[in-house]
Design an enzyme around this catalytic site. Structure first.
Site, PDB file in Angstrom:
ATOM      1  NE  ARG A 115      -1.180  12.194   4.496  1.00  0.00           N
ATOM      2  CZ  ARG A 115      -0.028  12.181   5.167  1.00  0.00           C
ATOM      3  NH1 ARG A 115      -0.037  12.366   6.464  1.00  0.00           N
ATOM      4  NH2 ARG A 115       1.096  11.973   4.535  1.00  0.00           N
ATOM      5  N   GLY A 170       7.754   8.708   1.810  1.00  0.00           N
ATOM      6  CA  GLY A 170       8.601   7.516   1.958  1.00  0.00           C
ATOM      7  C   GLY A 170       8.141   6.397   1.040  1.00  0.00           C
TER       8      GLY A 170
END
Ligand code: AMP
Length: 397
Positions: free
Chosen positions: A36, A376
């Site tokens: 990330r 999500g």
């Protein structure tokens, strides 16, 4: 896309506040996966090349008590980022205040400053997660432009994304969000056909909306994982002690009716008597004995799912088809990974979270077209829901 991107804004000598997703796994102060952080480097480099003064913020995990603060500080991230960006990073161990403001005033073009974990602001009244207007206004006051490049939290309205965007003069999305949307649009807008979706994971309730959407959009929707047992029970099969959501049986019936032959369910499983990583037994058909639970799809199901995937030109995969964390129940998920990875001329997108972890575990990261950084957020986008963190960004002129 109608939202402003980095190339729509003049950053020369401006103070720019950037929301990244530095929510990385940390064990004993050491970052165990820096993907990330690496994913933010393109945006950082662009801003440096255009002489911005760069103020960065991110959340890290959840902060519920004062003690959580020690484990959830962004200090190790500042260190790692300095290494990866090959540029010093000033770390401010506060989320607001005089020290932060003074450090921002000292920034020169290209400089990097990292603010402490935005969720420290959740300790006294959930100011970050509750999108407190006073906090959003304060963070917006620190800069002239806001860049949102945190795709993983784009489906949430927090002070550090929606709040800042609401109260600042100008804003855009960064390269990572731009790429995520370009890739997801290949699924959402005009997918090459056949389009096959594979959905797994623990709960039907998390995925009802996405199943409905995909039954409209895809040619085939394959359901595996614990989610499948609610469907199998709805069809009248015995599922033993497998995970099931009894309050979702009627809904599963509706989805079966809606999906007809598009919906593909398992035809056998690997079962075991307790939730333990011990060798299981392949069932003979769709039924599971009373004292057994299904923890993976069976051999015949692997063949069936593979056959459905063979001709796919677009694949969207979200959720493991078994308890892939346990070696005895990883075979189904590994087989799905392998089949998807070996498809020729297909666009294959893996939704973040557990399916991304599975692709990593079985070493197929380089063989799929794209792995989303937001489980999500990618699900909600495919569901057709607006993502508040992106909606709040200024439109292109
Ligand atoms: P989700 O967060 O809903 O995508 O669920 C992911 C989790 O579902 C993983 O940790 C898997 O171990 C778990 N899972 C997948 N298949 C099963 C199953 N048959 N029984 C229990 N858990 C499962």
């Amino acid at each position: 896309m109608n939202k402003k991107t980095l190339k729509d804004i003049n950053f020369e000598n401006k103070k720019v506040i950037v929301r990244f997703d530095f929510n990385v796994p940390i064990s004993d102060g050491t970052i165990t996966d820096d993907k990330r952080i690496k994913a933010t480097l393109a945006t950082i480099k662009y801003l440096q090349d255009h002489n911005a003064k760069i103020i960065m913020l991110s959340h890290l995990g959840r902060v519920k008590t004062e003690e959580d603060k020690q484990k959830k500080t962004l200090a190790p991230i500042a260190k790692k980022l300095a290494e990866l960006a090959n540029y010093p990073v000033t770390f401010i161990d506060e989320t607001r205040g005089k020290k932060l403001e003074a450090a921002i005033n000292n920034l020169k073009a290209k400089d990097l400053l990292l603010i402490e974990n935005t969720r420290f602001e959740d300790l006294n009244g959930k100011k970050e997660s509750g999108n407190d207007p006073e906090l959003g206004t304060y963070w917006a006051s620190l800069a002239e432009v806001f860049v949102n490049d945190a795709f993983g939290t784009a489906h949430r309205a927090h002070a550090s994304n929606v709040g800042i965007a609401t109260y600042i003069g100008d804003s855009c999305v960064g390269f990572l969000i731009e790429k995520e949307l370009t890739m997801l649009n290949k699924i959402v807008l005009n997918p090459s056909r056949p389009f096959v979706a594979v959905l797994g994971g623990a709960k039907v309730s998390d995925k009802i909306d996405v199943i409905k959407q995909l039954l409209n959009k895809a040619d085939t929707v394959i359901i595996g994982g614990a989610m499948a047992y609610t469907f199998m029970k709805a069809l009248g099969y015995s599922i033993g002690n497998s995970l099931v959501e009894n309050d979702k049986i009627d809904l599963a019936k509706e989805l079966i009716e809606l999906g007809k032959e598009k919906l593909v369910l398992p035809i056998d499983y690997v079962t075991v008597s307790e939730f333990k990583d011990i060798p299981g037994t392949n069932t003979k058909d769709c039924n599971i004995a009373d004292n057994q639970m299904g923890l993976d799809i069976g051999i015949e199901t692997v063949k069936l799912f593979n056959a459905k995937l063979q001709t796919a030109k677009t694949v969207f995969w979200n959720g493991p088809v078994g308890v892939f964390e346990m070696n005895n129940f990883a075979r189904g998920t590994e087989a799905i990974c392998e089949t998807i990875a070996n498809l020729k001329d297909a666009f294959t997108l893996v939704g973040g979270g557990d399916s991304a972890a599975a692709v990593g575990k079985f070493h197929y990261e380089d063989k799929v077209s794209f792995i989303s950084t937001g489980g999500g957020a990618s699900l909600e986008y495919v569901e057709g829901k607006p993502l508040p963190g992106i909606e709040a960004i200024k439109n292109k002129l």
